[in-house]
Enzyme design. Structure first.
Site, PDB file in Angstrom:
ATOM      1  N   GLU A 291      10.328 -12.173  30.809  1.00  0.00           N
ATOM      2  CA  GLU A 291       9.285 -11.596  31.776  1.00  0.00           C
ATOM      3  C   GLU A 291       8.532 -12.764  32.695  1.00  0.00           C
ATOM      4  O   GLU A 291       8.128 -13.047  31.675  1.00  0.00           O
ATOM      5  CB  GLU A 291       8.933 -10.409  31.712  1.00  0.00           C
TER       6      GLU A 291
ATOM      7  N   GLY B  55       5.346 -13.792  23.872  1.00  0.00           N
ATOM      8  CA  GLY B  55       5.250 -15.358  23.136  1.00  0.00           C
ATOM      9  C   GLY B  55       4.171 -15.649  22.514  1.00  0.00           C
ATOM     10  O   GLY B  55       2.966 -15.403  23.542  1.00  0.00           O
TER      11      GLY B  55
ATOM     12  N   SER C 291      -7.457 -14.155  21.558  1.00  0.00           N
ATOM     13  CA  SER C 291      -7.232 -13.629  21.631  1.00  0.00           C
ATOM     14  C   SER C 291      -7.961 -12.767  20.369  1.00  0.00           C
ATOM     15  O   SER C 291      -7.238 -12.868  19.241  1.00  0.00           O
ATOM     16  CB  SER C 291      -4.978 -12.672  21.334  1.00  0.00           C
ATOM     17  N   LEU C 292      -8.895 -12.274  20.252  1.00  0.00           N
ATOM     18  CA  LEU C 292     -10.318 -12.257  18.663  1.00  0.00           C
ATOM     19  C   LEU C 292      -9.064 -10.555  18.578  1.00  0.00           C
ATOM     20  O   LEU C 292      -8.777 -10.245  16.830  1.00  0.00           O
ATOM     21  CB  LEU C 292     -10.752 -12.259  19.292  1.00  0.00           C
TER      22      LEU C 292
ATOM     23  N   CYS D 296       1.550  -8.626  16.183  1.00  0.00           N
ATOM     24  CA  CYS D 296       0.538  -7.832  16.660  1.00  0.00           C
ATOM     25  C   CYS D 296       0.528  -6.581  16.517  1.00  0.00           C
ATOM     26  O   CYS D 296       1.925  -5.832  17.674  1.00  0.00           O
ATOM     27  CB  CYS D 296      -0.231  -8.375  18.038  1.00  0.00           C
TER      28      CYS D 296
ATOM     29  N   CYS E 217      -0.509  -6.318  30.306  1.00  0.00           N
ATOM     30  CA  CYS E 217      -0.603  -7.315  29.403  1.00  0.00           C
ATOM     31  C   CYS E 217       0.003  -6.362  28.286  1.00  0.00           C
ATOM     32  O   CYS E 217      -0.309  -5.614  28.155  1.00  0.00           O
ATOM     33  CB  CYS E 217      -2.103  -6.956  28.534  1.00  0.00           C
TER      34      CYS E 217
ATOM     35  N   CYS F 126       8.353 -12.457  19.847  1.00  0.00           N
ATOM     36  CA  CYS F 126       7.590 -13.353  18.905  1.00  0.00           C
ATOM     37  C   CYS F 126       7.199 -13.186  17.705  1.00  0.00           C
ATOM     38  O   CYS F 126       7.111 -12.017  17.011  1.00  0.00           O
ATOM     39  CB  CYS F 126       5.811 -13.034  19.625  1.00  0.00           C
TER      40      CYS F 126
ATOM     41  N   CYS G  66       1.471 -15.138  35.477  1.00  0.00           N
ATOM     42  CA  CYS G  66       1.705 -14.970  33.765  1.00  0.00           C
ATOM     43  C   CYS G  66       3.118 -14.977  33.420  1.00  0.00           C
ATOM     44  O   CYS G  66       3.982 -14.640  33.855  1.00  0.00           O
ATOM     45  CB  CYS G  66       1.739 -13.760  33.842  1.00  0.00           C
TER      46      CYS G  66
ATOM     47  N   CYS H 270       1.236  -5.120  19.914  1.00  0.00           N
ATOM     48  CA  CYS H 270       1.749  -5.748  21.405  1.00  0.00           C
ATOM     49  C   CYS H 270       3.685  -5.314  21.313  1.00  0.00           C
ATOM     50  O   CYS H 270       4.197  -5.122  19.971  1.00  0.00           O
ATOM     51  CB  CYS H 270       1.313  -7.266  20.950  1.00  0.00           C
TER      52      CYS H 270
END
Ligand code: SAH
Ligand code: SF4
Length: 380
Positions: free
Chosen positions: A92, A166, A220-221, A116, A341, A112, A105, A119
């Site tokens: 996407e 990804g 991305s913390l 996470c 997101c 991926c 985006c 996600c």
């Protein structure tokens, strides 16, 4: 003979290709401009290109975009496209118009491998890397489709964020030429500040990006300590926070902006307490020039996680801001079309090996949070 997809080449690559056909380098610039600035889909359109070159290209090369499976337009103007990348996989891209800019985006992989917890892409597992041409096909399609629709000849997309599906830094060799095409004045003409790579923290590749193509960096913390980050972003077990922050600091020497953006997905009861905010301050204050971008968690089925209340997000933002850390809360766009997101699901044939899959699932298991004092509490 294989037919080359010209979307795969940055200008250097295209020049080499043209030289291989016995053509001068400036022909490559002409060709490149036709493809990226004018959205040409075939060689007959390229009226100022010598007929001899056009006929040479027929059969040897093509301009091969991605088939569009669907398009969803949100009431706020956000558009989400689902592209077919073959083998049962789809990725996407999301177009986000704002008053002073328009952001695309872009996805870098089908699925991926980082996995996470919060996600949707990560939950699907990993299928494969996109090629440079497949990454570029997303902006090529969006830019020229929108220009046509709006009857506009000027550039529409002003910013690109590699924040789709990804982990871009785990697809490095395809990413770099794609970034170069987006930056090229003969391509999409983006400035390095307006092109952002977002990463979960692939430390050695951040170091390489610094040398090869230092664009804006978002990291991305999502957690202020290794115990929690190990659980939320499994890559942390390989590259822990300290190492990641050292690398970010180093990156700033080449970065187009004088700060790193830290993304922080707000998960109710998991990483959103006052104590977590204080830990973040201790981690970065006076140590690394940065901004925080708090992202309200976008739930998806099976995550087993909840979004922090708006008041909690505000309180968390206030603590950071009071400590002098520039903090923004990301507006959720395209909610009605699942374009926010972490909701980019595409459709991915999970080819992650079965052993890894078993380790990652089941996904509804509560995350245990070890508090600073060593006690544990369970949170969903
Ligand atoms: N792999 C890269 C880029 C893609 S994800 C990365 O992780 O940085 C883009 C951003 O969306 C990341 O900050 C990611 O952590 C965040 N994100 C992922 N899932 C989310 C969700 N469900 N809700 C809110 N943000 C999410
Ligand atoms: Fe991959 Fe980024 Fe999703 Fe993590 S947040 S699983 S790195 S796409």
């Amino acid at each position: 003979m294989t037919v080359a997809n010209l979307l795969d080449f940055d200008l250097e690559g295209l020049a080499a290709f043209c030289e291989g056909l016995g053509e001068k380098r400036f022909r490559a610039t002409q060709l490149f401009r036709w493809i990226h600035q004018r959205g040409a889909t075939n060689f007959d359109q390229m009226s100022d290109l010598a007929k001899s070159l056009r006929s040479k290209l027929q059969g040897l090369a093509e301009i091969n975009g991605l088939p569009v499976i669907s398009e969803h337009v949100s009431s706020d103007g956000t558009i989400k496209w689902l592209f077919d990348v073959g083998g049962g996989n789809a990725v996407e891209s999301v177009y986000i118009p704002e008053d002073d800019r328009a952001t695309l985006c872009v996805s870098s992989q089908a699925g991926c491998a980082v996995g996470c917890r919060f996600c949707s892409t990560g939950h699907q597992g990993f299928s494969r890397n996109l090629t440079t041409g497949e990454i570029i096909a997303q902006i090529w399609y969006a830019e020229h489709t929108l220009r046509q629709r709006l009857g506009q000849s000027e550039r529409i997309i002003s910013n690109v964020v590699m924040m789709g599906m990804g982990e871009p830094l785990q697809n490095y060799s395809a990413l770099i030429p794609a970034l170069k095409i987006m930056l090229d004045d003969h391509g999409y003409g983006l400035s390095r500040r307006r092109l952002t790579v977002s990463t979960s923290g692939v430390v050695p590749m951040i170091e390489r990006l610094m040398v090869d193509c230092p664009v804006a960096l978002a990291v991305s913390l999502h957690a202020p300590n290794d115990v929690l980050r190990d659980e939320l972003v499994p890559l942390n077990r390989k590259y822990p926070i300290r190492e990641l922050l050292d690398t970010c600091r180093h990156y700033l020497a080449a970065a187009p902006r004088d700060f790193i953006t830290f993304e922080y997905c707000m998960l109710a009861g998991v990483n959103d307490t006052d104590e977590h905010a204080q830990q973040l301050i201790d981690l970065v204050k006076g140590k690394i020039p940065c901004k925080f971008n708090l992202i309200p968690f976008n739930p998806f089925p099976q995550s087993g996680l909840r979004r922090s209340d708006a008041s909690r997000v505000q309180a968390f933002a206030r603590i950071l801001a009071d400590a002098g850390i520039v903090t923004t809360v990301r507006k959720t766009r395209g909610d009605d079309i699942d374009a926010a997101c972490g909701q980019l699901a595409g459709e991915v044939q999970d080819r992650t090996n079965a052993k890894d899959r078993m380790q990652r699932k089941p996904v509804a298991v509560p995350i245990s949070i070890r508090r600073l004092d060593g006690s544990e509490n369970q949170s969903r």
